[in-house]
Design a protein around this motif. Structure first.
Motif, mmCIF file in Angstrom:
data_model
loop_
_atom_site.group_PDB
_atom_site.id
_atom_site.type_symbol
_atom_site.label_atom_id
_atom_site.label_comp_id
_atom_site.label_asym_id
_atom_site.label_seq_id
_atom_site.Cartn_x
_atom_site.Cartn_y
_atom_site.Cartn_z
ATOM 1 N N ASP A 245 0.834 -1.212 0.000
ATOM 2 C CA ASP A 245 0.000 0.000 0.000
ATOM 3 C C ASP A 245 0.864 1.256 0.000
ATOM 4 O OD1 ASP A 245 -2.202 -1.632 0.070
ATOM 5 O OD2 ASP A 245 -2.553 -1.413 2.225
ATOM 6 N N THR B 8 1.031 3.923 -3.160
ATOM 7 C CA THR B 8 0.727 5.346 -2.938
ATOM 8 C C THR B 8 1.778 6.226 -3.604
ATOM 9 O OG1 THR B 8 -0.315 4.822 -0.816
ATOM 10 C CG2 THR B 8 0.333 7.118 -1.169
ATOM 11 N N GLU B 9 2.998 5.714 -3.713
ATOM 12 C CA GLU B 9 4.089 6.447 -4.372
ATOM 13 C C GLU B 9 4.053 6.263 -5.896
ATOM 14 O OE1 GLU B 9 6.571 8.398 -2.850
ATOM 15 O OE2 GLU B 9 5.212 8.248 -1.145
#
Length: 461
Positions: free
Chosen positions: A22, A26-27
């Motif tokens: 996760d 997100t990056e």
């Protein structure tokens, strides 16, 4: 179009693997998740992988073996080791393989993203697979956090750190828990000739002592001796936090590294080109640990060349308010709050209490109190907390003395109590009492010898 890196995670625990996945997604990264070495190697052989996050111990192998095989398939792959335990041997072997970060459980999302940025910078480096260009401003502000030094004692500490950073000596940082030893270690690394190389941080309290060392002897040392000519020299800084917690086997291994020139030291003129720069820290009196046979005497003598003592907050009160302001600003950035508004939640009474409080937990406790004020918005509750917390330490002007024994026994009790309130720091206790350190040591050790003598003839249990 911006290239999207592909990251492979090999993690046994499903929840941990999903947590890392996760964070990386997100990056904006493409993430693959495997739970065994075999499954991870299948991904590596069939797909283009840029970065690998791997657990150290896997059900069908180990992470370092996976990294070795990954480098054969993808020579430019960057790797990060994740583990719930570690050994000095595995950390050094990870360095030799070019692992760009070594993080231990439990870890936070910022630690994962920081490791990702290190790996990305490594893959983009023209010097790959060398480590000279691992450090980067992209790692975030946490690595560049400044030590607050309004007090003269803290300014002296920072000056010492910068001076020692230029010397080929192992640096020993001493001080109570939460005084900023890790931050000082980072500062020494940043100002050293090794600043553009990797910085490996290991907490010795989680190092697992194993019987494998007895079987392998100096195998890890021999591997480091054989590899790596001048062209492949690595400039590595190894920070061993809580060195007093290092198991006995690893203490002897570290001593061997010093003697063999694998750690940079002025008494080892034949140090290897890729010798490690060593920084250690402790929250206890190592000399006492040596006397109690809890720490190797020769290793202590090798580490204690030019120690740095970081004083607790109660001995540098001028730093408390500036440090509180810095912490407040950082909390506001993390929580996306308005700094002026948050600062306004802290009343004048609270600021005065922050200054007067003894802070037995030092910076960590200060951060906790400020977080509570910001989260609850209740200054009265914070004031109550400061008044009630550790009243024995808070009231520094009073010491309870048992009304037994002669005057010398009462005197020794008072000295012992002051030493406790100074976090075991005998030099600070001597300054507080206005006596020479030798006088304090003589009083304490004479009492201990007397007690041991009485116990040896059965007068005390």
């Amino acid at each position: 179009m911006k290239c999207q890196e592909t990251v492979l995670i090999i993690e046994v625990e499903e929840s941990v693997g999903q947590f890392i996945k996760d964070a990386l997604e997100t990056e904006g990264k493409k993430v693959l998740l495997a739970s065994t070495a075999q499954q991870g190697l299948q991904y590596l052989q069939s797909l283009r992988i840029d970065i690998i996050f791997t657990e150290l111990k896997l059900p069908d192998g180990d992470g370092l073996t996976v990294i070795r095989k990954a480098l054969q398939v993808h020579p430019n792959i960057a790797s990060v080791v994740i583990t719930g335990f570690g050994t000095l041997e595995s950390a050094i072997e990870a360095m030799r393989l070019g692992v760009c970060d070594y993080i231990t459980k439990p870890f936070s999302r910022p630690q994962v993203t920081k490791a990702l940025h290190i790996a990305i910078n490594l893959t983009k480096s023209s010097a790959f697979p060398k480590w000279e260009n691992v450090s980067s401003p992209a790692l975030g502000k946490s690595n560049n956090r400044a030590l607050v030094a309004k007090s003269s004692t803290m300014r002296e500490v920072i000056a010492q750190g910068k001076k020692f950073s230029q010397m080929d000596i192992p640096v020993l940082i001493q001080g109570e828990n939460g005084v900023g030893k890790k931050t000082l270690a980072r500062l020494i690394h940043r100002h050293s000739p090794f600043s553009d190389g990797p910085y490996i941080h290991i907490n010795c309290s989680i190092i697992e002592s194993t019987e494998r060392f007895n079987k392998q002897g100096v195998g890890i040392l021999n591997r480091l001796l054989q590899a790596d000519s001048v062209e492949n020299a690595q400039k590595t800084t190894l920070f061993l936090e809580d060195i007093d917690q290092l198991p006995k086997l690893e203490q002897r291994q570290l001593l061997m590294m010093l003697e063999e020139g694998l750690v940079r030291a002025p008494w080892a003129p034949l140090s290897k080109v890729n010798a490690i720069r060593l920084i250690t820290s402790t929250a206890i009196d190592l000399k006492s640990a040596v006397l109690q046979d809890d720490f190797h005497r020769s290793l202590y003598d090798n580490l204690n060349i030019l120690p740095i003592l970081v004083p607790p907050l109660r001995e540098r009160r001028e730093d408390i308010i500036p440090l509180a302001m810095q912490i407040l600003e950082q909390l506001c950035q993390v929580w996306n709050c308005n700094f002026a508004e948050c600062r306004g939640r802290i009343s004048k009474e609270i600021w005065e209490m922050l200054y007067e409080y003894s802070w037995p937990g030092n910076v960590q406790e200060l951060t906790s109190v400020l977080s509570r004020v910001l989260l609850t918005g209740d200054s009265a509750e914070a004031a109550k907390l400061l008044k009630q917390a550790n009243p024995m330490i808070q009231n520094e002007e009073m010491i309870s003395v048992p009304f037994i024994g002669d005057l010398k026994q009462m005197e020794r009790h008072m000295v012992s109590e002051v030493v406790k309130r100074c976090g075991g720091n005998k030099a600070a206790a001597a300054r507080t009492l206005g006596m020479h350190r030798r006088t304090l040591y003589r009083m304490l050790y004479n009492e201990r010898e007397k007690l041991e003598s009485r116990q040896s003839i059965g007068l005390e249990q």
